[in-house]
Structure formats: structure tokens, C-alpha cells
Scaffold this active site. Structure first.
Site, PDB file in Angstrom:
ATOM      1  N   HIS A  92       0.767  -1.172   0.073  1.00 41.34           N
ATOM      2  CA  HIS A  92       0.128   0.005  -0.017  1.00 41.34           C
ATOM      3  C   HIS A  92       0.735   1.311   0.021  1.00 41.34           C
ATOM      4  O   HIS A  92       0.378   2.419  -0.446  1.00 41.34           O
ATOM      5  CB  HIS A  92      -0.776  -0.062   1.338  1.00 41.34           C
ATOM      6  CG  HIS A  92      -1.923  -0.980   0.905  1.00 41.34           C
ATOM      7  ND1 HIS A  92      -2.701  -1.722   1.951  1.00 41.34           N
ATOM      8  CD2 HIS A  92      -2.514  -1.433  -0.341  1.00 41.34           C
ATOM      9  CE1 HIS A  92      -3.552  -2.462   1.552  1.00 41.34           C
ATOM     10  NE2 HIS A  92      -3.582  -2.220   0.241  1.00 41.34           N
TER      11      HIS A  92
ATOM     12  N   GLU B 140     -15.663 -11.087 -20.019  1.00 42.57           N
ATOM     13  CA  GLU B 140     -14.375 -11.257 -18.971  1.00 42.57           C
ATOM     14  C   GLU B 140     -14.258 -12.816 -18.537  1.00 42.57           C
ATOM     15  O   GLU B 140     -13.596 -13.045 -17.743  1.00 42.57           O
ATOM     16  CB  GLU B 140     -14.123 -10.224 -17.931  1.00 42.57           C
ATOM     17  CG  GLU B 140     -15.497 -10.066 -17.117  1.00 42.57           C
ATOM     18  CD  GLU B 140     -15.379  -9.095 -15.998  1.00 42.57           C
ATOM     19  OE1 GLU B 140     -14.439  -8.476 -15.873  1.00 42.57           O
ATOM     20  OE2 GLU B 140     -16.388  -8.836 -15.292  1.00 42.57           O
TER      21      GLU B 140
ATOM     22  N   ASP C 233      -9.799  -9.747 -15.585  1.00 40.00           N
ATOM     23  CA  ASP C 233     -10.307 -10.937 -15.443  1.00 40.00           C
ATOM     24  C   ASP C 233     -10.398 -11.886 -16.545  1.00 40.00           C
ATOM     25  O   ASP C 233     -10.299 -13.195 -16.231  1.00 40.00           O
ATOM     26  CB  ASP C 233     -11.959 -10.770 -14.811  1.00 40.00           C
ATOM     27  CG  ASP C 233     -11.899 -10.320 -13.463  1.00 40.00           C
ATOM     28  OD1 ASP C 233     -11.362 -11.216 -12.606  1.00 40.00           O
ATOM     29  OD2 ASP C 233     -12.631  -9.557 -13.136  1.00 40.00           O
TER      30      ASP C 233
ATOM     31  N   CYS D  34     -11.311  -2.320 -21.348  1.00 41.93           N
ATOM     32  CA  CYS D  34     -11.439  -1.522 -20.010  1.00 41.93           C
ATOM     33  C   CYS D  34     -10.578  -1.991 -18.987  1.00 41.93           C
ATOM     34  O   CYS D  34     -10.421  -1.504 -17.944  1.00 41.93           O
ATOM     35  CB  CYS D  34     -12.980  -1.084 -19.407  1.00 41.93           C
ATOM     36  SG  CYS D  34     -13.765  -2.678 -18.843  1.00 41.93           S
TER      37      CYS D  34
HETATM   38  C1  PEP Z   1     -11.267  -6.576 -15.578  1.00 40.26           C
HETATM   39  O1  PEP Z   1     -11.498  -7.520 -15.110  1.00 40.26           O
HETATM   40  O2  PEP Z   1     -10.589  -6.222 -16.743  1.00 40.26           O
HETATM   41  C2  PEP Z   1     -11.861  -5.069 -15.431  1.00 40.26           C
HETATM   42  C3  PEP Z   1     -11.893  -4.217 -15.840  1.00 40.26           C
HETATM   43  O3  PEP Z   1     -12.698  -5.015 -14.009  1.00 40.26           O
HETATM   44  P1  PEP Z   1     -11.904  -5.287 -12.562  1.00 40.26           P
HETATM   45  O4  PEP Z   1     -10.553  -5.227 -12.769  1.00 40.26           O
HETATM   46  O5  PEP Z   1     -12.480  -4.268 -11.821  1.00 40.26           O
HETATM   47  O6  PEP Z   1     -12.339  -6.610 -12.091  1.00 40.26           O
HETATM   48 MG    MG Z   2     -13.380  -7.652 -13.915  1.00 34.72          MG
END
Ligand code: PEP
Ligand code: MG
Length: 571
Positions: free
Chosen positions: A189, A431, A455, A502
């Protein structure tokens, strides 16, 4: 004589300054007996209240200055101090006659020792968090002042064994040019906060703390993970130049502030921000964004000790929608479960939480809670360009189920006379491997796709994204992941719906030619990655991207893909 200490680069950049050794004060000297159990229990509870309030206050300050995701780290510390299991254990000891300090120390020590002995880095880092919590509470119980490093002299290179969250969050980046810690890790952290404050930092540097006495001139190279001492005046001048180059590079990104995002030949891309709170939007807007591609609403749910009401959620969504002035706001419905537990919700014990009741599964199980969020999102859609996105989708059924719930909530709201937007695009995060396989069918019913490469990599590679033991498997360069991304983009194209990325791969300059070539025209990245991504996009023409991607798709191993993309990298 020149000396170099090597550690792990935890926050990039170069800092040159004078060493200041910081030692946490010894926390000892409490009595071994108590006179009044009730008073002792109250003393402990008051310390917890104070600790939690201070952590919350620091989080608020940090959220304003730096960002919500980092502030969340401070908030989780406040939440840990209120943990009922820990409190029960400590209070039991007090009832048996131990003073609050000793009871706290005993109980935390048990956790610290067992976490510290773990082979998993994530758990070892938990040991540091519990130590931080214990020391913070002990300080309060012993009447010692809170750690405050906000007034260090200019050009300080701060050297310590480790730093508490309270200490790091109090630093003033105008005075501290570098941080060197003998302990701590890259994903600790402390390191995350140093990166957020843009202070160069090197961690895991054994020996450095003992070898220095303070006042020496040191160079901290947080990019390479090195600390240089005893440098000649000439060498120092050289390091000064390196520091300038780094700053220039950072500054060169400033020319991309507020600009449109397009490829070398002018093909426009939609560059959006991943956010966790309203403050993140403000920061992202300073760089110029085409919208929000991912609002991780779970931060709002995790930072409270109760389920946020419809009105509370609505107000946050509405304010962000309005702030974006017609640009899209993509609200991801609650993605809790797995490792993101909500303190006020009963999460059953699961052997494999990442394969358990998380994401959309949890929402469909907790329908009343989910409806509250759907209603809040629908109401916010009357005030801007709101889209809704579902995490961890594995089937067409789930999407249909949510659509039906949205329709019911819309009717309810109409009956109650509460306005909703006419249109609420409903997208799915791709994902999971199931969603990849079903992408063609999902594309018929979803309004858009957004690829969650974090994911996706975890599930395609069957490698827990937080488990350092299998970190070698967790790579978005693996041909299995690259091909999955290509298939998803193709399914979206055939279905005539937009596809965004994303996950972290959206901000990886090496990955960019692949995404451009596969037809991705929407990238959503953390605020800090907006400018580097905009710059990286401007370096590629589609033709060049196609050539690199075509070859990458022929490659057979992760190593080959990574090496090929490295070879063609453009920064
Ligand atoms: C992902 O899984 O790529 C994502 C954008 O969501 P998170 O990282 O919040 O699981
Ligand atoms: Mg995710």
C-alpha cells in the site's frame, strides 16, 4: 566512495536530495495489570473510534488531492480497525485481565506472524497492514502524537525500515524527492501511495537503513530500483540530467492534455476513464476525456458500513452524469464478491471465491439490493448519457434476466412519477471464457461489449490474478488471451455493436497495435494512463498496426508474442 543499493523500483522517477533517516518510535512500556475492566474496555473502544476517524479523515484529504482508489486503501484500514472478530478476541483478553495495549499486541502479533510466514506475497502484505493497524492503535493508547511527516526539509530523501500508511499519506511531495524502504514490496500500500504522489521510491532494499546516518546526498532511481550514494560532483551532474529527461518525458505528455485521441493518420478513438468516485472524474477531466468507460461502483459500496440507499446512489450517479455534459457515463453494476466483500452483506464461505458468487451472480442472488441500484441508475439516466454494464456475464440468460428487471424497475418508477432517460444502453463485460465462446450470441442482445482483460486473463489462463505463485501464467500476451480478444472484437463487429477495452491491457502501449487492428476504437484507462495512452495511439497508423497484429496472431507462445510486441514498441 560510490555505493549502490539495489531494491525494487516501486515508483518511477529520479530524486536527488539529502538523506533523512526516519525511525518509528518504540511502542512499549505499558503496565501489565488493570484496575477496572469496564474502563479498560472503554479505553480500547475509544482508541478504535479515534483511529478509524483519523483514517477516514486522511482518506478524505487524500481523495481530494490524489484519487479515490488510493483513498480506498486508507479507508480499508479504518474498516479493519472495526473488524468485529478482532475486537471480540481483544476484548476477551481484556476481560481476562490484560491491559488494552497487551491484548491488542498479542492478538495482532498472532496475525502478523502467520501472515508474514506465508509464501504468498498478498498475505505477507496483509502482515504489514495489521502491523500498521496495531501501531496506530498503540500510539493512541499510549498517548503518543500521530505520525506527521508533512514538514520535512526541502529535497529530502526519506529512508526508513518501512512506513505506515499514516506516515506516507502525510508526506508533502514538494519536499520529499525520494523514498527508500528496507522492507515493503512493489504492490504494498505504501508503494501505491508513493506512485500516486509521484515520489520516486525504491523498496525491499535491505541494509540501506543500517548503513546510513543521515545527511548524505543520495540519488533514488525509482524506475530501476537503485539508490546511489557517495557520488562525485560530476556524476551528480549526470544524474541531474537524467532527472530532467524523466521530467521532460513526463512533461511531453502534457502536450496531449485536452487533445482529441487519434491514430497517426487521424482515425479517431474514444478515450475514456476508469473511475472509482466523483473525484476521479475531476482528475480525469483535467486531461480531457471522451467519457467514463468504467465506473467501478463497488468502491461506493465498500466504503460504507451499510448498503447505500437508492437516493444516495442516484445522487452520485446524477452528479457524475451531469459533470460529463453529455459524454457517456458507463456504470458497472455492483461487482462485489470474490475478494471484494461487503461488510454488511452475508457472503457465504466459499472455497474458490473467484469462481463463486461474485459480480452479476451476487446481484441476481440479492435481487432487492440489485433493484435498488437499477432504479438509481435508471433515474440518473434522465440527466445524462448513462450506460449500464454488467460484470462477469457467462450466459445470455443473465443478460435477459437483467433486461427484464430493468423493464420492471422502469415501470415502477413511471408509476411513482420519477423520470428516467428514454434509452439506457445495456452492455456486458466480456471477461469469462464462457462469454468469449458465446460472444456472437451475446452481441445479438447486448448494446455494447467492454473487454475486461484483467479477469479475462485470469479466467482464460486459470491463474488467480493476485497469486504471485502463478504470476507467470497471468499474462495478456498469451496467445490464448490475444486470440480471445480478437474473437470478441470480431463478434462485436459482426453483431454491429461497439466494443471497448477497460482492463489494464487498454493502457499497455505494447498491446495497442493489436487492439487497433482488431477494430477496438474505445479504450478506458485509469486517469494516470490517459495521456500516455493518447500519445501511444498517435504513434500508430492502422496499416502498421495490422502488420504487427497479423504476425502476432501467428505466434505460438507468450514469450514470442511479448518479444514481438517489444520489438515493435513505440513510446
Ligand atoms: C477487468 O476485469 O478487466 C476489469 C476492468 O474489471 P476489474 O479489474 O474491476 O475486475
Ligand atoms: Mg473484472
Amino acid at each position: 566512495m560510490e555505493r549502490v543499493y539495489r531494491g525494487i523500483g516501486a515508483s518511477p522517477g529520479i530524486g536527488i536530495g539529502r538523506v533523512l533517516i526516519y525511525r518509528e518510535p518504540e511502542l512499549a512500556g505499558w503496565s501489565e495489570t488493570i484496575e477496572d475492566t469496564e474502563r479498560e474496555l472503554e479505553r480500547y473502544r475509544a482508541a478504535v473510534r479515534e483511529f478509524s476517524a483519523r483514517a477516514e479523515e486522511r482518506a478524505e484529504g487524500f481523495e481530494l488531492a490524489v484519487g479515490a482508489q488510493q483513498a480506498e486503501i486508507l479507508r480499508s484500514q479504518a474498516a479493519m480497525s472495526l473488524d468485529p472478530v478482532l475486537a471480540e478476541r481483544i476484548e476477551k483478553k481484556i476481560i481476562l485481565g490484560k491491559p488494552a495495549e497487551a491484548a491488542l499486541d498479542d492478538e495482532c502479533r498472532r496475525f502478523i506472524e502467520s501472515f508474514a510466514a506465508s509464501s504468498e506475497e498478498v498475505l505477507r502484505l496483509r502482515a504489514a497492514d495489521v502491523r500498521d493497524l496495531r501501531d496506530g492503535l498503540l500510539r493512541i493508547l499510549l498517548g503518543l502524537p500521530e505520525t506527521d511527516l508533512s514538514h520535512l526539509p526541502p529535497s529530502t530523501v526519506l529512508i526508513a525500515d518501512d512506513l505506515s500508511l499514516a506516515a506516507v499519506s502525510s508526506l508533502d511531495p514538494a519536499n520529499v524527492v525520494g523514498i527508500v524502504l528496507s522492507h515493503s514490496g512493489q504492490v504494498s500500500h505504501c508503494a501505491i501511495l508513493a506512485r500516486a504522489l509521484e515520489i520516486p521510491a525504491v523498496v525491499g532494499t535491505p541494509g540501506v537503513f543500517e548503513a546510513l546516518s543521515g545527511g548524505e546526498v543520495a540519488v533514488v532511481d525509482g524506475t530501476k530500483g537503485e539508490v546511489h550514494l557517495g557520488l562525485s560532483p560530476n556524476k551528480l551532474v549526470g544524474w541531474g540530467r537524467n532527472r530532467e529527461q524523466f521530467r521532460l518525458l513526463r512533461d511531453s505528455l502534457r502536450e496531449f492534455i485536452g487533445k482529441e485521441t487519434h491514430t497517426a493518420e487521424g482515425v479517431p478513438l474514444c478515450l475514456e476513464a476508469n473511475i472509482g468516485s466523483e473525484n476521479d472524474v475531476l482528475r480525469a477531466q483535467e486531461y480531457g476525456i471522451d467519457g467514463v468507460g468504467l465506473f467501478r461502483t463497488e468502491f461506493m459500496f465498500q466504503s460504507r458500513d451499510y448498503f447505500p440507499t437508492e437516493e444516495e446512489q442516484f445522487q452520485v450517479y446524477q452528479r457524475i452524469a451531469l459533470a460529463l455534459q453529455g459524454r457517456p457515463l458507463t456504470l458497472r453494476t455492483l461487482d462485489a464478491g470474490g475478494d471484494k466483500l461487503l461488510p454488511y452483506l452475508h457472503h457465504p464461505q466459499e472455497e474458490n471465491p473467484e469462481l463463486g458468487c461474485r459480480g452479476i451472480r451476487l446481484c441476481l442472488r440479492e435481487e432487492r439490493m440489485f433493484r435498488t441500484q437499477l432504479r438509481a441508475i435508471l433515474r440518473a439516466s434522465a440527466f445524462g448519457n448513462v450506460r449500464m454494464m454488467l460484470p462477469l456475464i457467462t450466459s445470455v440468460d443473465e443478460l435477459r434476466h437483467v433486461r427484464a428487471l430493468v423493464a420492471q424497475c422502469r415501470e415502477e418508477l413511471a408509476r411513482e412519477g420519477l423520470p428516467c432517460g428514454r434509452d439506457l444502453p445495456l452492455g456486458v463485460m466480456i471477461e469469462t471464457p464462457a462469454a468469449v465462446v458465446m460472444a456472437r450470441l451475446l452481441a445479438r442482445e447486448a448494446d455494447f461489449f467492454s473487454i475486461g482483460t484483467n479477469d479475462l486473463t485470469q479466467y482464460v489462463m486459470a491463474a488467480d490474478r493476485k497469486n504471485t505463485q502463478v504470476a507467470g501464467y497471468y499474462s495478456h500476451y498469451d496467445p490464448a488471451v490475444v486470440r480471445s480478444v480478437e474473437q470478441i472484437a470480431q463478434a462485436a463487429r459482426e453483431g454491429g455493436i461497439p466494443v471497448a477495452v477497460c482492463g489494464e491491457a487498454a493502457a499497455d502501449p505494447l498491446y495497442l497495435p493489436l487492439l487497433l487492428s482488431f477494430g477496438v476504437r474505445e479504450l478506458s484507462v485509469l486517469p494516470a494512463a490517459l495521456l500516455p495512452t493518447r500519445k501511444a495511439v498517435s504513434r500508430w497508423s492502422l496499416e502498421e498496426a495490422h502488420a504487427v497484429a497479423a504476425r502476432a496472431l501467428e505466434l505460438e507462445t507468450e514469450n514470442q508474442v511479448r518479444a514481438w510486441l517489444e520489438e515493435n514498441k513505440r513510446l
